[in-house]
Scaffold this active site. Structure first.
Site, PDB file in Angstrom:
ATOM      1  N   ARG A   3      -8.389   6.125   6.633  1.00  0.00           N
ATOM      2  CA  ARG A   3      -7.626   5.098   7.354  1.00  0.00           C
ATOM      3  C   ARG A   3      -6.134   5.153   7.034  1.00  0.00           C
ATOM      4  O   ARG A   3      -5.293   4.742   7.831  1.00  0.00           O
ATOM      5  CB  ARG A   3      -8.192   3.703   7.058  1.00  0.00           C
ATOM      6  CG  ARG A   3      -7.958   3.208   5.644  1.00  0.00           C
ATOM      7  CD  ARG A   3      -8.691   1.903   5.385  1.00  0.00           C
ATOM      8  NE  ARG A   3      -8.320   1.274   4.128  1.00  0.00           N
ATOM      9  CZ  ARG A   3      -8.804   1.640   2.945  1.00  0.00           C
ATOM     10  NH1 ARG A   3      -9.664   2.639   2.854  1.00  0.00           N
ATOM     11  NH2 ARG A   3      -8.427   1.006   1.850  1.00  0.00           N
ATOM     12  N   HIS A   4      -5.796   5.705   5.860  1.00  0.00           N
ATOM     13  CA  HIS A   4      -4.384   5.771   5.478  1.00  0.00           C
ATOM     14  C   HIS A   4      -3.626   6.845   6.251  1.00  0.00           C
ATOM     15  O   HIS A   4      -2.424   6.738   6.442  1.00  0.00           O
ATOM     16  CB  HIS A   4      -4.260   6.016   3.973  1.00  0.00           C
ATOM     17  CG  HIS A   4      -4.918   4.959   3.158  1.00  0.00           C
ATOM     18  ND1 HIS A   4      -4.489   3.651   3.163  1.00  0.00           N
ATOM     19  CD2 HIS A   4      -6.000   5.004   2.354  1.00  0.00           C
ATOM     20  CE1 HIS A   4      -5.280   2.938   2.389  1.00  0.00           C
ATOM     21  NE2 HIS A   4      -6.209   3.726   1.889  1.00  0.00           N
ATOM     22  N   CYS A  63      18.257   7.027  -9.729  1.00  0.00           N
ATOM     23  CA  CYS A  63      19.614   6.477  -9.810  1.00  0.00           C
ATOM     24  C   CYS A  63      19.519   5.222 -10.689  1.00  0.00           C
ATOM     25  O   CYS A  63      18.562   5.073 -11.448  1.00  0.00           O
ATOM     26  CB  CYS A  63      20.201   6.211  -8.428  1.00  0.00           C
ATOM     27  SG  CYS A  63      19.278   5.074  -7.385  1.00  0.00           S
ATOM     28  N   GLY A  64      20.487   4.332 -10.587  1.00  0.00           N
ATOM     29  CA  GLY A  64      20.453   3.148 -11.445  1.00  0.00           C
ATOM     30  C   GLY A  64      19.241   2.283 -11.155  1.00  0.00           C
ATOM     31  O   GLY A  64      18.514   1.858 -12.063  1.00  0.00           O
ATOM     32  N   THR A  65      19.022   2.000  -9.889  1.00  0.00           N
ATOM     33  CA  THR A  65      17.893   1.153  -9.482  1.00  0.00           C
ATOM     34  C   THR A  65      16.776   1.921  -8.788  1.00  0.00           C
ATOM     35  O   THR A  65      15.670   1.390  -8.647  1.00  0.00           O
ATOM     36  CB  THR A  65      18.379   0.088  -8.479  1.00  0.00           C
ATOM     37  OG1 THR A  65      18.937   0.790  -7.339  1.00  0.00           O
ATOM     38  CG2 THR A  65      19.430  -0.831  -9.087  1.00  0.00           C
ATOM     39  N   GLY A  66      17.071   3.094  -8.293  1.00  0.00           N
ATOM     40  CA  GLY A  66      16.123   3.853  -7.464  1.00  0.00           C
ATOM     41  C   GLY A  66      16.240   3.474  -5.990  1.00  0.00           C
ATOM     42  O   GLY A  66      15.705   4.165  -5.120  1.00  0.00           O
ATOM     43  N   ILE A  67      16.947   2.391  -5.706  1.00  0.00           N
ATOM     44  CA  ILE A  67      17.016   1.888  -4.328  1.00  0.00           C
ATOM     45  C   ILE A  67      17.848   2.810  -3.441  1.00  0.00           C
ATOM     46  O   ILE A  67      17.413   3.225  -2.361  1.00  0.00           O
ATOM     47  CB  ILE A  67      17.584   0.451  -4.298  1.00  0.00           C
ATOM     48  CG1 ILE A  67      16.643  -0.522  -5.016  1.00  0.00           C
ATOM     49  CG2 ILE A  67      17.785  -0.004  -2.842  1.00  0.00           C
ATOM     50  CD1 ILE A  67      17.238  -1.919  -5.231  1.00  0.00           C
ATOM     51  N   GLY A  68      19.054   3.136  -3.881  1.00  0.00           N
ATOM     52  CA  GLY A  68      19.923   3.973  -3.058  1.00  0.00           C
ATOM     53  C   GLY A  68      19.290   5.327  -2.769  1.00  0.00           C
ATOM     54  O   GLY A  68      19.335   5.818  -1.629  1.00  0.00           O
ATOM     55  N   MET A  69      18.694   5.926  -3.784  1.00  0.00           N
ATOM     56  CA  MET A  69      18.040   7.229  -3.605  1.00  0.00           C
ATOM     57  C   MET A  69      16.914   7.126  -2.578  1.00  0.00           C
ATOM     58  O   MET A  69      16.772   7.999  -1.712  1.00  0.00           O
ATOM     59  CB  MET A  69      17.480   7.726  -4.942  1.00  0.00           C
ATOM     60  CG  MET A  69      18.537   8.251  -5.894  1.00  0.00           C
ATOM     61  SD  MET A  69      19.323   9.752  -5.277  1.00  0.00           S
ATOM     62  CE  MET A  69      19.993  10.434  -6.807  1.00  0.00           C
ATOM     63  N   HIS A  75      -2.293   5.983  -1.002  1.00  0.00           N
ATOM     64  CA  HIS A  75      -2.214   5.304   0.296  1.00  0.00           C
ATOM     65  C   HIS A  75      -1.063   5.797   1.167  1.00  0.00           C
ATOM     66  O   HIS A  75      -1.177   5.777   2.389  1.00  0.00           O
ATOM     67  CB  HIS A  75      -2.059   3.788   0.092  1.00  0.00           C
ATOM     68  CG  HIS A  75      -3.321   3.136  -0.399  1.00  0.00           C
ATOM     69  ND1 HIS A  75      -3.517   1.773  -0.364  1.00  0.00           N
ATOM     70  CD2 HIS A  75      -4.451   3.663  -0.942  1.00  0.00           C
ATOM     71  CE1 HIS A  75      -4.723   1.482  -0.856  1.00  0.00           C
ATOM     72  NE2 HIS A  75      -5.301   2.619  -1.223  1.00  0.00           N
ATOM     73  N   ASP A  80      21.786  10.595 -10.043  1.00  0.00           N
ATOM     74  CA  ASP A  80      23.232  10.388  -9.945  1.00  0.00           C
ATOM     75  C   ASP A  80      23.730  10.210 -11.381  1.00  0.00           C
ATOM     76  O   ASP A  80      22.975  10.433 -12.342  1.00  0.00           O
ATOM     77  CB  ASP A  80      23.585   9.226  -9.000  1.00  0.00           C
ATOM     78  CG  ASP A  80      23.213   7.867  -9.553  1.00  0.00           C
ATOM     79  OD1 ASP A  80      22.573   7.799 -10.626  1.00  0.00           O
ATOM     80  OD2 ASP A  80      23.559   6.849  -8.922  1.00  0.00           O
ATOM     81  N   HIS A  81      25.002   9.793 -11.534  1.00  0.00           N
ATOM     82  CA  HIS A  81      25.565   9.648 -12.883  1.00  0.00           C
ATOM     83  C   HIS A  81      24.836   8.600 -13.711  1.00  0.00           C
ATOM     84  O   HIS A  81      24.706   8.718 -14.918  1.00  0.00           O
ATOM     85  CB  HIS A  81      27.057   9.306 -12.801  1.00  0.00           C
ATOM     86  CG  HIS A  81      27.335   8.107 -11.944  1.00  0.00           C
ATOM     87  ND1 HIS A  81      27.316   8.174 -10.556  1.00  0.00           N
ATOM     88  CD2 HIS A  81      27.589   6.814 -12.259  1.00  0.00           C
ATOM     89  CE1 HIS A  81      27.578   6.974 -10.064  1.00  0.00           C
ATOM     90  NE2 HIS A  81      27.736   6.124 -11.077  1.00  0.00           N
TER      91      HIS A  81
END
Ligand code: RB5
Length: 143
Positions: free
Chosen positions: A132-133, A65-71, A98, A8-9
Site C-alpha cells: 500500500r505504501h 545542516c544545523g536543523t536538517g530543514i534547509g537540506m 513507508h 554545510d558549515h
C-alpha cells in the site's frame, strides 16, 4: 550500501564521525564536502549530492545542516529524491519502510552522536515495505 554525504558549515564538524559510523556499519561512503568549516550555502551541497544519488542507481544520501530543514527542503525539489528529515530511530525506520526515502537528513544542532548512530543503523537495516505504501509514494511527485 553506498552513501553520498554532504553538510554545510554548521554540521561540518560531525561529518567525519558520521562517515566513521557508516564505514563501521559496512557502508561505502563518498564525501561531497565541504572540506572545511567556512560558511557555505546548504542548497549548493544538497543539490550537488542529489545529482550524484540520481546518477548512481541504488545509492543513498546523507545531508546534515544545523536543523536538517534547509537540506531536506532543497533535496526534495529533485524529481526522484525522497529526503526524510529524521529525529530518531523511529522516524528513520518509517522513512525507509513507508516512504522509501533515499536521502536521510538530520540537524547537528538537534540530535547528538548517540541518536545519529541509531538513526543511521536503523535506516540501513530497514527496508521499504512496498504494498500500500508503493501507491502512496508514487503519488508524491507531480508533473
Ligand atoms: C546555518 O546557520 C543554518 O541556517 C543551516 O545549517 C540550516 O539549519 C538551515 O536549514
Amino acid at each position: 550500501m553506498k552513501f553520498y554525504i554532504a553538510t554545510d558549515h554548521a554540521a561540518y564538524k560531525i561529518k567525519s564521525s558520521v562517515i566513521d559510523i557508516l564505514e563501521d556499519l559496512g557502508c561505502e561512503v563518498v564525501d561531497l564536502g565541504p572540506e572545511n568549516s567556512d560558511r557555505v550555502d546548504y542548497p549548493d551541497f544538497a543539490h550537488k549530492l542529489c545529482f550524484e544519488v540520481l546518477k548512481d542507481e541504488g545509492s543513498y544520501g546523507i545531508l546534515i545542516c544545523g536543523t536538517g530543514i534547509g537540506m531536506s527542503l532543497a533535496a526534495n525539489k529533485h524529481k526522484g529524491i525522497r529526503a526524510a528529515l529524521c529525529h530518531d530511530a523511529y522516524t528513520a525506520q518509517m522513512a525507509r519502510e513507508h516512504n522509501d526515502a533515499n536521502i536521510i537528513c538530520f540537524g547537528e544542532r538537534v540530535v547528538g552522536m548517540g541518536v545519529i548512530e541509531s538513526i543511521l543503523k536503523t535506516f540501513i537495516e530497514s527496508e521499504f515495505e512496498g504494498g500500500r505504501h508503493e501507491n502512496r509514494v508514487n503519488k508524491i511527485e507531480i508533473e
